[in-house]
Scaffold this motif. Structure first.
Motif, mmCIF file in Angstrom:
data_model
loop_
_atom_site.group_PDB
_atom_site.id
_atom_site.type_symbol
_atom_site.label_atom_id
_atom_site.label_comp_id
_atom_site.label_asym_id
_atom_site.label_seq_id
_atom_site.Cartn_x
_atom_site.Cartn_y
_atom_site.Cartn_z
ATOM 1 N N ARG A 335 0.840 -1.195 0.000
ATOM 2 C CA ARG A 335 0.000 0.000 0.000
ATOM 3 C C ARG A 335 0.879 1.250 0.000
ATOM 4 O O ARG A 335 2.052 1.193 0.337
ATOM 5 C CB ARG A 335 -0.922 0.042 1.220
ATOM 6 N N THR A 336 0.245 2.384 -0.359
ATOM 7 C CA THR A 336 0.892 3.682 -0.238
ATOM 8 C C THR A 336 -0.202 4.750 -0.278
ATOM 9 O O THR A 336 -1.366 4.432 -0.536
ATOM 10 C CB THR A 336 1.908 3.913 -1.374
ATOM 11 N N SER A 337 0.163 5.970 -0.013
ATOM 12 C CA SER A 337 -0.796 7.084 -0.076
ATOM 13 C C SER A 337 -0.197 8.197 -0.926
ATOM 14 O O SER A 337 0.995 8.461 -0.870
ATOM 15 C CB SER A 337 -1.127 7.600 1.331
ATOM 16 N N LYS A 338 -1.059 8.830 -1.707
ATOM 17 C CA LYS A 338 -0.642 9.905 -2.600
ATOM 18 C C LYS A 338 -1.622 11.073 -2.466
ATOM 19 O O LYS A 338 -2.804 10.872 -2.180
ATOM 20 C CB LYS A 338 -0.613 9.435 -4.058
ATOM 21 N N SER A 339 -1.117 12.271 -2.693
ATOM 22 C CA SER A 339 -1.982 13.447 -2.694
ATOM 23 C C SER A 339 -2.746 13.508 -4.015
ATOM 24 O O SER A 339 -2.420 12.817 -4.990
ATOM 25 C CB SER A 339 -1.160 14.728 -2.516
ATOM 26 N N ILE A 340 -3.784 14.319 -4.047
ATOM 27 C CA ILE A 340 -4.572 14.468 -5.269
ATOM 28 C C ILE A 340 -3.700 14.987 -6.407
ATOM 29 O O ILE A 340 -3.827 14.566 -7.559
ATOM 30 C CB ILE A 340 -5.764 15.416 -5.016
ATOM 31 N N LYS A 341 -2.773 15.888 -6.077
ATOM 32 C CA LYS A 341 -1.890 16.428 -7.110
ATOM 33 C C LYS A 341 -1.042 15.332 -7.737
ATOM 34 O O LYS A 341 -0.872 15.273 -8.957
ATOM 35 C CB LYS A 341 -1.002 17.513 -6.502
ATOM 36 N N GLU A 342 -0.493 14.415 -6.886
ATOM 37 C CA GLU A 342 0.332 13.329 -7.409
ATOM 38 C C GLU A 342 -0.493 12.351 -8.232
ATOM 39 O O GLU A 342 -0.033 11.823 -9.242
ATOM 40 C CB GLU A 342 1.022 12.617 -6.250
ATOM 41 N N ILE A 343 -1.737 12.103 -7.811
ATOM 42 C CA ILE A 343 -2.592 11.174 -8.549
ATOM 43 C C ILE A 343 -2.936 11.749 -9.917
ATOM 44 O O ILE A 343 -2.985 11.027 -10.923
ATOM 45 C CB ILE A 343 -3.860 10.873 -7.731
ATOM 46 N N LEU A 344 -3.180 13.060 -9.980
ATOM 47 C CA LEU A 344 -3.488 13.675 -11.272
ATOM 48 C C LEU A 344 -2.301 13.636 -12.231
ATOM 49 O O LEU A 344 -2.477 13.774 -13.440
ATOM 50 C CB LEU A 344 -3.941 15.122 -11.061
ATOM 51 N N ASP A 345 -1.106 13.457 -11.671
ATOM 52 C CA ASP A 345 0.092 13.371 -12.522
ATOM 53 C C ASP A 345 0.352 11.961 -13.032
ATOM 54 O O ASP A 345 1.324 11.724 -13.748
ATOM 55 C CB ASP A 345 1.322 13.864 -11.733
ATOM 56 N N PHE A 346 -0.496 10.976 -12.652
ATOM 57 C CA PHE A 346 -0.312 9.607 -13.131
ATOM 58 C C PHE A 346 -0.398 9.560 -14.653
ATOM 59 O O PHE A 346 -1.235 10.243 -15.261
ATOM 60 C CB PHE A 346 -1.374 8.687 -12.535
ATOM 61 N N ALA A 347 0.450 8.760 -15.249
ATOM 62 C CA ALA A 347 0.459 8.575 -16.698
ATOM 63 C C ALA A 347 1.029 7.193 -16.976
ATOM 64 O O ALA A 347 1.650 6.570 -16.088
ATOM 65 C CB ALA A 347 1.296 9.668 -17.380
ATOM 66 N N PRO A 348 0.800 6.663 -18.177
ATOM 67 C CA PRO A 348 1.421 5.372 -18.517
ATOM 68 C C PRO A 348 2.930 5.423 -18.307
ATOM 69 O O PRO A 348 3.603 6.316 -18.817
ATOM 70 C CB PRO A 348 1.040 5.182 -19.987
ATOM 71 N N GLY A 349 3.455 4.469 -17.558
ATOM 72 C CA GLY A 349 4.883 4.442 -17.248
ATOM 73 C C GLY A 349 5.214 4.953 -15.865
ATOM 74 O O GLY A 349 6.355 4.829 -15.410
ATOM 75 N N THR A 350 4.234 5.528 -15.162
ATOM 76 C CA THR A 350 4.475 6.023 -13.813
ATOM 77 C C THR A 350 4.751 4.853 -12.867
ATOM 78 O O THR A 350 4.027 3.848 -12.878
ATOM 79 C CB THR A 350 3.260 6.831 -13.302
ATOM 80 N N ILE A 351 5.776 4.949 -12.057
ATOM 81 C CA ILE A 351 6.131 3.903 -11.097
ATOM 82 C C ILE A 351 5.683 4.348 -9.712
ATOM 83 O O ILE A 351 6.007 5.448 -9.264
ATOM 84 C CB ILE A 351 7.652 3.627 -11.109
ATOM 85 N N ILE A 352 4.919 3.497 -9.040
ATOM 86 C CA ILE A 352 4.399 3.791 -7.710
ATOM 87 C C ILE A 352 5.114 2.909 -6.694
ATOM 88 O O ILE A 352 5.063 1.682 -6.781
ATOM 89 C CB ILE A 352 2.879 3.549 -7.650
ATOM 90 N N GLU A 353 5.797 3.528 -5.771
ATOM 91 C CA GLU A 353 6.532 2.785 -4.744
ATOM 92 C C GLU A 353 5.588 2.388 -3.613
ATOM 93 O O GLU A 353 4.824 3.212 -3.112
ATOM 94 C CB GLU A 353 7.679 3.640 -4.197
ATOM 95 N N LEU A 354 5.637 1.100 -3.228
ATOM 96 C CA LEU A 354 4.775 0.594 -2.166
ATOM 97 C C LEU A 354 5.538 0.527 -0.850
ATOM 98 O O LEU A 354 6.763 0.715 -0.796
ATOM 99 C CB LEU A 354 4.232 -0.793 -2.541
ATOM 100 N N ASN A 355 4.808 0.209 0.216
ATOM 101 C CA ASN A 355 5.407 0.199 1.557
ATOM 102 C C ASN A 355 5.936 -1.178 1.944
ATOM 103 O O ASN A 355 6.055 -1.488 3.125
ATOM 104 C CB ASN A 355 4.358 0.647 2.586
ATOM 105 N N ARG A 356 6.249 -2.028 0.950
ATOM 106 C CA ARG A 356 6.744 -3.361 1.251
ATOM 107 C C ARG A 356 8.049 -3.599 0.502
ATOM 108 O O ARG A 356 8.170 -3.249 -0.682
ATOM 109 C CB ARG A 356 5.697 -4.407 0.860
ATOM 110 N N MET A 357 9.022 -4.198 1.185
ATOM 111 C CA MET A 357 10.331 -4.461 0.586
ATOM 112 C C MET A 357 10.256 -5.656 -0.362
ATOM 113 O O MET A 357 9.410 -6.536 -0.215
ATOM 114 C CB MET A 357 11.372 -4.728 1.676
#
Length: 395
Positions: A335-357
């Motif tokens: 899981r992770t949390s993002k602000s609305i601004k960061e979510i609006l910046d999502f695009a194909p190829g965006t990498i989202i870092e999760l809270n698990r190693m």
């Protein structure tokens, strides 16, 4: 003669003065509210905007203070002189309970600060011009604020009050623009309600709300009507009639007293309903009733001892009845949390870092409840999960 004006010149001067006087009279406010109407409008605005401030706090996560309003009269020329930069006009239309509309005016900087805070920023990203993003954000903020304000008005008027979704427009106040192009009532004098709005350390500005005179008067009538109905609904205390009853001498009832004194508790229960049926006709303060109360034998209730059931005495439920109940199994990678601004910046190829190693066991949930841990495996062309640990529930 030299230095003297002819009659024609004097008439021309008088015509010019009359024209100037007529132009000045166009800006004279001839319509006014009574003191009672002004006080009611101020009270309604104060309560409704107090509720709106609470709603805005939840949107921007900053302390919001909206001070006591000031009710005045104004014309479109007064408004244009108050703003020398672009501002945002938000038109509020009522769909239920009230007939009419009003306008909120926000300054350009205030709109940018509120928008940035709603997008997860710190309120300092206010560069650039106002865009559709700002209008959309401030429209949503005003929709929630004025929606909560309408709820407050509903409680004051004792009737349902709803608004339509507000519309926001950018108005260049330094341009030669006519108020009637924005709203019909702006071509005439109107009621202006001013608030001082403070948002944290970022905004210390004036928020204006414009009412047509007719809408303000109707709002006052609704307010007075609701208050008068509440006054009429309050119970009116009346003087109760005092009745004097002569005290009668007690009559001897030896059989009745003896029967109550000598009866067992079980037999007394059969006589008590008879007393309840006739006690409305008997004075509880009479000597006869006092004698009955004194002679009744009152004993504490006797109960059998409570013995808790042992575990062996409980018949186990047939769990086979539940074996076919389907349950949803979910594997959670992270899981992770993002602000609305960061979510609006999502695009194909965006990498989202999760809270698990990487390589860390993943969670297995059954109907949303964490029950096991495991590792990801590949089964032919599908992913799978190999359970490595069962989570023991705490007793």
């Amino acid at each position: 003669m030299d230095g003297m004006l002819s009659q024609e010149e004097i008439n021309a001067l008088l015509r010019d003065l009359g024209a100037d006087g007529a132009d000045n009279q166009e800006n004279v406010i001839t319509e006014h509210l009574t003191d009672a109407e002004k006080d009611a409008i101020g009270e309604i605005s104060n309560i409704s905007m107090g509720t709106a401030a609470t709603t805005l706090f939840s949107l921007v996560n900053q302390k919001v203070v909206i001070t006591t309003p000031v009710v005045e009269y104004a014309t479109w020329e007064d408004i244009t002189k108050s703003y020398d930069r672009p501002c945002v006009f938000i038109q509020i239309y009522y769909s239920d309970g009230l007939d009419g509309n009003n306008i909120l005016i926000l300054k350009e900087k205030d709109v940018k600060v509120i928008t940035d805070l709603m997008m997860g920023g710190d309120g300092t990203n206010i560069d650039g011009k106002l865009s559709d993003l700002h209008l959309s954000a401030i429209s949503e903020a005003m929709n929630q604020m004025m929606g909560s304000a309408a709820t407050s008005i509903s409680s004051m008027l004792n009737k349902r009050v709803n608004i339509s979704p507000p519309s926001a427009n950018i108005v260049e106040m330094n341009e030669n623009i006519s108020g009637e192009n924005i709203a019909e009532f702006l071509k005439q004098p109107f009621v202006k309600v001013s608030f001082n709005m403070v948002i944290g350390d970022l905004v210390d500005s004036v928020l204006m709300q414009l009412y047509p005179f007719e809408f303000a008067r109707n709002l006052y009538k609704e307010f007075i009507s609701a208050n008068s109905m509440e006054t009429e609904a309050e119970p009116i205390e009346t003087d109760t009639e005092t009745v004097t009853v002569q005290r009668e001498e007690p009559r001897e009832e030896p059989n009745a007293a003896t029967s109550f004194a000598g009866e067992t508790p079980q037999n007394m229960q059969t006589n008590i309903p008879y007393m309840n049926q006739n006690q409305s006709n008997m004075n509880s303060n009479s000597p006869y009733m006092r004698q009955l109360v004194q002679d009744i034998n009152v004993q504490p209730a006797q109960f059998a001892p409570f013995t808790p059931l042992t575990q062996s005495s409980v018949t186990p439920e047939n769990i086979d009845l539940l074996m076919d109940v389907p349950l949803e199994v979910t594997v959670e990678l992270g899981r992770t949390s993002k602000s609305i601004k960061e979510i609006l910046d999502f695009a194909p190829g965006t990498i989202i870092e999760l809270n698990r190693m990487a390589g860390e066991p993943i969670d297995v949930l059954v109907n949303g409840k964490f029950v096991a841990k495991g590792e990801v495996v590949v089964m032919e062309e599908a992913f799978g999960i190999r359970v490595t640990e069962i989570i023991k529930q705490k007793q």
